[in-house]
Scaffold this active site. Structure first.
Site, PDB file in Angstrom:
ATOM      1  N   ALA A 125      -5.374   7.198  16.973  1.00 33.23           N
ATOM      2  CA  ALA A 125      -4.013   6.690  16.776  1.00 33.23           C
ATOM      3  C   ALA A 125      -3.932   5.235  17.201  1.00 33.23           C
ATOM      4  CB  ALA A 125      -3.026   7.551  17.562  1.00 33.23           C
ATOM      5  N   GLU A 243     -17.117   2.045  10.057  1.00 35.04           N
ATOM      6  CA  GLU A 243     -15.926   2.507   9.343  1.00 35.04           C
ATOM      7  C   GLU A 243     -15.841   1.887   7.946  1.00 35.04           C
ATOM      8  OE1 GLU A 243     -13.682   2.759  13.579  1.00 35.04           O
ATOM      9  OE2 GLU A 243     -12.691   1.626  12.018  1.00 35.04           O
ATOM     10  N   ARG A 269     -14.069  14.275 -26.958  1.00 38.97           N
ATOM     11  CA  ARG A 269     -12.731  14.089 -27.533  1.00 38.97           C
ATOM     12  C   ARG A 269     -12.820  13.265 -28.821  1.00 38.97           C
ATOM     13  NH1 ARG A 269      -7.532  16.069 -27.391  1.00 38.97           N
ATOM     14  NH2 ARG A 269      -6.068  14.419 -27.945  1.00 38.97           N
ATOM     15  N   HIS A 339      -8.728   8.931 -20.813  1.00 38.33           N
ATOM     16  CA  HIS A 339      -8.354  10.350 -20.946  1.00 38.33           C
ATOM     17  C   HIS A 339      -7.020  10.527 -21.678  1.00 38.33           C
ATOM     18  CE1 HIS A 339     -11.557  11.499 -18.130  1.00 38.33           C
ATOM     19  NE2 HIS A 339     -11.291  12.755 -18.418  1.00 38.33           N
ATOM     20  N   GLY A 365      -8.331  -1.116   7.608  1.00 35.72           N
ATOM     21  CA  GLY A 365      -8.288  -2.563   7.437  1.00 35.72           C
ATOM     22  C   GLY A 365      -8.052  -2.830   5.964  1.00 35.72           C
TER      23      GLY A 365
HETATM   24  C1  LIG Z   1      -3.082   7.888   4.334  1.00 41.57           C
HETATM   25  C2  LIG Z   1      -3.242   6.971   5.514  1.00 41.57           C
HETATM   26  C3  LIG Z   1      -4.012   7.382   6.586  1.00 41.57           C
HETATM   27  C4  LIG Z   1      -4.124   6.561   7.725  1.00 41.57           C
HETATM   28  N1  LIG Z   1      -4.835   7.011   8.810  1.00 41.57           N
HETATM   29  C5  LIG Z   1      -4.782   6.296   9.971  1.00 41.57           C
HETATM   30  C6  LIG Z   1      -5.319   6.823  11.176  1.00 41.57           C
HETATM   31  O1  LIG Z   1      -5.925   7.913  11.206  1.00 41.57           O
HETATM   32  N2  LIG Z   1      -5.177   6.130  12.324  1.00 41.57           N
HETATM   33  C7  LIG Z   1      -4.539   4.916  12.338  1.00 41.57           C
HETATM   34  O2  LIG Z   1      -4.428   4.341  13.414  1.00 41.57           O
HETATM   35  N3  LIG Z   1      -4.018   4.380  11.218  1.00 41.57           N
HETATM   36  C8  LIG Z   1      -4.108   5.047  10.033  1.00 41.57           C
HETATM   37  N4  LIG Z   1      -3.563   4.521   8.885  1.00 41.57           N
HETATM   38  C9  LIG Z   1      -2.883   3.237   8.949  1.00 41.57           C
HETATM   39  C10 LIG Z   1      -3.585   2.108   8.194  1.00 41.57           C
HETATM   40  O3  LIG Z   1      -4.772   1.737   8.839  1.00 41.57           O
HETATM   41  C11 LIG Z   1      -2.574   0.948   8.086  1.00 41.57           C
HETATM   42  O4  LIG Z   1      -1.574   1.371   7.182  1.00 41.57           O
HETATM   43  C12 LIG Z   1      -3.202  -0.346   7.619  1.00 41.57           C
HETATM   44  O5  LIG Z   1      -4.045  -0.878   8.621  1.00 41.57           O
HETATM   45  C13 LIG Z   1      -2.160  -1.405   7.254  1.00 41.57           C
HETATM   46  O6  LIG Z   1      -1.209  -1.546   8.285  1.00 41.57           O
HETATM   47  P1  LIG Z   1       0.373  -1.496   7.926  1.00 41.57           P
HETATM   48  O7  LIG Z   1       0.607  -0.295   7.130  1.00 41.57           O
HETATM   49  O8  LIG Z   1       1.118  -1.674   9.186  1.00 41.57           O
HETATM   50  O9  LIG Z   1       0.603  -2.750   6.992  1.00 41.57           O
HETATM   51  P2  LIG Z   1       0.903  -4.249   7.474  1.00 41.57           P
HETATM   52  O10 LIG Z   1      -0.057  -4.644   8.530  1.00 41.57           O
HETATM   53  O11 LIG Z   1       2.353  -4.375   7.763  1.00 41.57           O
HETATM   54  O12 LIG Z   1       0.560  -5.058   6.154  1.00 41.57           O
HETATM   55  C14 LIG Z   1       1.445  -5.124   5.018  1.00 41.57           C
HETATM   56  C15 LIG Z   1       0.776  -6.001   3.962  1.00 41.57           C
HETATM   57  O13 LIG Z   1       0.564  -7.314   4.486  1.00 41.57           O
HETATM   58  C16 LIG Z   1      -0.816  -7.636   4.395  1.00 41.57           C
HETATM   59  N5  LIG Z   1      -1.218  -8.450   5.548  1.00 41.57           N
HETATM   60  C17 LIG Z   1      -1.015  -8.169   6.873  1.00 41.57           C
HETATM   61  N6  LIG Z   1      -1.547  -9.136   7.633  1.00 41.57           N
HETATM   62  C18 LIG Z   1      -2.091 -10.038   6.777  1.00 41.57           C
HETATM   63  C19 LIG Z   1      -2.804 -11.273   6.942  1.00 41.57           C
HETATM   64  N7  LIG Z   1      -3.099 -11.762   8.140  1.00 41.57           N
HETATM   65  N8  LIG Z   1      -3.213 -11.944   5.835  1.00 41.57           N
HETATM   66  C20 LIG Z   1      -2.961 -11.444   4.601  1.00 41.57           C
HETATM   67  N9  LIG Z   1      -2.290 -10.291   4.382  1.00 41.57           N
HETATM   68  C21 LIG Z   1      -1.877  -9.604   5.457  1.00 41.57           C
HETATM   69  C22 LIG Z   1      -1.559  -6.301   4.361  1.00 41.57           C
HETATM   70  O14 LIG Z   1      -2.833  -6.428   3.765  1.00 41.57           O
HETATM   71  C23 LIG Z   1      -0.596  -5.463   3.535  1.00 41.57           C
HETATM   72  O15 LIG Z   1      -0.816  -5.737   2.176  1.00 41.57           O
HETATM   73  C24 LIG Z   1      -3.483   5.297   7.732  1.00 41.57           C
HETATM   74  C25 LIG Z   1      -2.741   4.886   6.621  1.00 41.57           C
HETATM   75  C26 LIG Z   1      -2.605   5.709   5.524  1.00 41.57           C
HETATM   76  C27 LIG Z   1      -1.760   5.236   4.375  1.00 41.57           C
END
Ligand SMILES: Cc1cc2nc3c(=O)[nH]c(=O)nc-3n(C[C@H](O)[C@H](O)[C@H](O)COP(=O)(O)OP(=O)(O)OC[C@H]3O[C@@H](n4cnc5c(N)ncnc54)[C@H](O)[C@@H]3O)c2cc1C
Length: 380
Positions: A125, A243, A269, A339, A365
């Site tokens: 987490a 990872e 197809r 498809h 990431g």
């Molecule tokens: C199905 C699923 C499973 C997951 N499992 C886990 C888990 O087991 N444990 C865990 O801890 N997390 C987990 N995650 C979380 C995942 O790692 C994060 O969603 C991801 O790191 C992006 O963070 P955020 O969603 O907060 O997006 P944000 O960080 O808010 O980013 C939003 C957008 O801005 C872009 N962005 C952000 N910073 C920059 C920058 N410096 N330069 C350019 N663009 C940028 C991002 O690329 C993205 O497009 C999971 C997510 C999903 C959807």
């Protein structure tokens, strides 16, 4: 193209994994997608089949085999089978690496046997509602109180979140110390104040229990600190190559399966009295698909070998991650198109794979963060 990174022993293991997935997973996965979670029993079966903790010492019930290629094969076969509900890659390729590197001998005795048998399902987490890419922005705190840490905070998007028995929680132990103030604490099922929130409603990966987690004054024994206090950020960084290459391996395996399905479909197809694959546009598209997969696979295979030999850099792994995730999404989009309407039907594997693939560009990431790291490495 012939791949030469796997031996006969590896291929024998691949057969075992395929057989396990075909018998224990594929016939039930559609139901698990409706349930939005897999049964605990599949973890126990995987443990009995030797698919968890392959690199853990045999004295804890592991396989005692440190060769990364076995995990790469598991990730490939899980991807090809579309078995998205199995959170084994988080358990094996992420958490296991933290446990092996950071656990004290006492912690290993406590956790590794259950980790290998599938009795202790794990999660990590990091992400919070307000901080994902920017891990240093986390707000969860752990304040030392005698032999305990008092943990408070909220996490979201946590894979294996509903099932997990052990959760490695990334928390701030020193608010003044920047990234040196971040530590890893292992929270166990049943600790008072540890609550699971919603099993989140996603657009794909339906059988995976991705959840919110809440921590309110959880008294976590100091004996559950993983590694040194303040060493959490460095601990997380050390596992990044693993990872990222894992996501690359998984992404390309999914793409390859979809391409194979599509090639078969394009030969069978017919439209306008001929197989759809014989129209030059489609033929060229399919030629592009196989080329992009095989070229990407050659790079990722190099990364697998480099990681197996302990020389894969975080930046090269970042290249493998974003490129493979992009190739996977591009390939799947074309496969759905080829498809026709059937590509939009959930009963078709290619449709499910297209839906499930979208997350690969976001998690572990995001692709933008990968490019940011590569750019920084270039001195930009
Ligand atoms: C199905 C699923 C499973 C997951 N499992 C886990 C888990 O087991 N444990 C865990 O801890 N997390 C987990 N995650 C979380 C995942 O790692 C994060 O969603 C991801 O790191 C992006 O963070 P955020 O969603 O907060 O997006 P944000 O960080 O808010 O980013 C939003 C957008 O801005 C872009 N962005 C952000 N910073 C920059 C920058 N410096 N330069 C350019 N663009 C940028 C991002 O690329 C993205 O497009 C999971 C997510 C999903 C959807």
């Amino acid at each position: 193209m012939r791949r030469d990174i796997f031996t006969e022993e590896h291929e024998a293991f691949r057969d075992l994994v395929r057989e396990f997935l075909a018998r224990e997973v594929t016939p039930f996965h559609a139901q698990w997608e409706k349930d939005k979670v897999v049964p605990r029993e599949i973890w126990l079966k995987a443990g009995r089949a030797g698919l968890l903790g392959i690199d853990v010492d045999e004295k804890y019930g592991g396989g005692g085999n440190p060769d990364y290629r076995y995990y790469a094969i598991m990730d490939e076969e899980t991807g090809r089978a579309g078995a998205t509900g199995l959170g084994f890659f988080v358990h094996n390729d992420m958490i296991g690496q933290y446990l092996l590197r950071l656990c004290t001998p006492e912690q290993k005795e406590r956790w590794l046997p259950g980790y290998c048998s599938g009795e202790l399902i794990t999660a990590i987490a990091m992400t919070e509602p307000g901080a994902g890419s920017d891990l240093q922005g986390i707000r969860t705190t752990a304040v030392r109180d005698g032999d305990y840490y008092i943990l408070n905070g909220q996490k979201t998007f946590i894979t294996n979140g509903q099932l997990a028995d052990l959760v490695i929680v990334v928390a701030r132990t020193d608010p003044e110390a920047g990234h040196r103030g971040i530590s890893l604490l292992v929270v166990e099922r049943g600790m008072p104040g540890f609550e699971r929130g919603r099993n989140l409603d996603k657009i794909g990966m339906h059988a995976q229990d991705t959840s919110e987690l809440f921590f309110t004054d959880v008294r976590v024994p100091a004996a559950n600190l993983l590694g040194e206090e303040g060493g959490g950020f460095v601990g997380l960084m050390q596992n990044l190559p693993r990872e990222r290459v894992t996501i690359g391996v998984y992404a390309l395996a999914v793409a390859e399966q979809a391409y194979e399905d599509t090639l078969r479909y394009a030969k069978e197809r017919t439209a306008f009295g001929q197989p759809i694959g014989s129209f030059q546009h489609n033929k060229f598209k399919i030629a592009e698909l196989v080329t992009s997969i095989e070229v990407a696979e050659a790079y990722v295979d190099d990364c697998i070998e480099a990681h197996a030999e302990g020389r894969l850099s975080a930046v090269d792994a970042a290249k493998a991650k974003w490129w493979s995730a992009q190739v996977q999404n591009d390939v799947l989009d074309e496969c759905v198109q080829l498809h026709g309407g059937y590509g939009f039907m959930n009963e078709y594997r290619v449709a499910r794979a297209w839906r499930d693939a979208r997350v690969t560009k976001i998690w572990a990431g995001s692709n933008e963060i990968m490019k940011e790291l590569i750019g920084r490495d270039l001195g930009l």
